[in-house]
Design a protein around this motif. Sequence first.
Motif: not given
Length: 470
Positions: A62-71, A193-201
């Motif tokens: 889910g994090y990767l899809s938010d950051r780099f795109g779902r497809k 802009k994609p979220l950083l892991i800290k922002q994601y959590v």
Amino acid sequence: MAQNAKNLIGLTGIPLVMVLGNSMLIPVLPTMKAKMDLTQFQTSLLITAFSIAAGIVIPFAGYLSDRFGRKGVILIALGLYGIGGLVAGLASLWVDNPYLMIMAGRIMQGIGAAGTAPIAMAMVGDLFDGASESKALGLLETSNGIGKVLSPIIGSLLALISWYMVFLAFPIICGVILLFFLFFTKEKKQERKPLLIKQYVHSIGQVFKKHGKWLVPAFFIGSICLFTLFGVLFYLSDLLEETYKIDGVIKGGFLAIPLLVMSIAAYVTGLIIKKKLKLMRLFVIVGMFLLSTSYVLATFVKGAYVLIGILVIGSLGTGLILPCLNSMIVGAVQKTERGMITSLYSGVRFIGVAIGPPVFTWLLGMSRTVMFMSIAGLSLVFAVVAIFFLKPQQTQQQSQQSQTTSEDAEAEQKKQKEAQAWRHISEVLGIEPQKQTDKRKEEAIKHFGFDPSDMIKHLLGGKEKEKGKE
């Protein structure tokens, strides 16, 4: 073909291929147990390994899809899914004791599954709005249900060739679904802009701080539905083969009956609920009570055929619950947070699938009555929890959409009334005779509040595309 229709064609195959990962194996598990000389617990781990791997990896997907795109995430996941099936299938062919290699392939498949249906659900939230979003999510849950219906039959047919063919089928199925998704579905460009892991959590924490009171029960209810479904299927598969000597495609057909009911209920529910939160909540509560009732009745039933009939009641309940939870959870958060939340929800659902077969095996070791009464009690507890805690609120974005939809509906209603008035005037003056179909339609709407023939047409063939619309 309109792009929305193409998007749906590409997306709806993804939940189907995901659910094949477990459901296709269910009717073949007793044969695998005999061929590899496994215990009942080891056999159940073939389901659990896949689901635990998926449940753990889903939040990262889910994090990767938010950051780099779902497809991109979905395409890689489908490839990994197919490779995992190939590893398990070839190990069954070439290795004398293939159990550990099969388990490795199953874990690989689970990691691939983590990036399929959960991300597709978030992608629906990106591509569709309002009532069309609920219908699209309902179609995804229906695709999931169709996969569950077809998979026992497909698994049984493949087992006629050899028990390991269920693994070798995955690369072919995943390849076809991958091509459909690649060429039909277009992803919207991310405007953030994609979220950083800290922002994601931190964002996850903020979502649960705001919605946790109802979101946590919703997660558990979804997990319970899948926990009981796969636990019961695992039990039924073994019961039909060991006690009643029903095997092959016939067994697959019997296992498909409750799943077919669930699939139809999920599709109809997706059409009805739209964005009506009160109706969704009611369906979830009713569905949980149906689940509980089904398992209480199953305690007193001995025959396999009657048992399947009783379990259909629970399948109807599951079909009511899952599309409503999907729509609630997707609609609870902003689009920027959907990937993470739908992934967490799917992860919890997978954990339910993972623990179903081993827990049912453990409970059955005590007694059949203990098994059914335990899950009936669990369903009843969460039906009560749903009454008191499952109270989602619309997001600001949804409220604006709802207001716009309401205004559009009022304008359309006013237009229809004006047209009807002019038609009546024309009829009185003898300019335009009233058509028999229009008269019947008006009488039906006046009497029932809707036209039954329109509803039947919609269920059978869907609404016709409006000319000129994309």
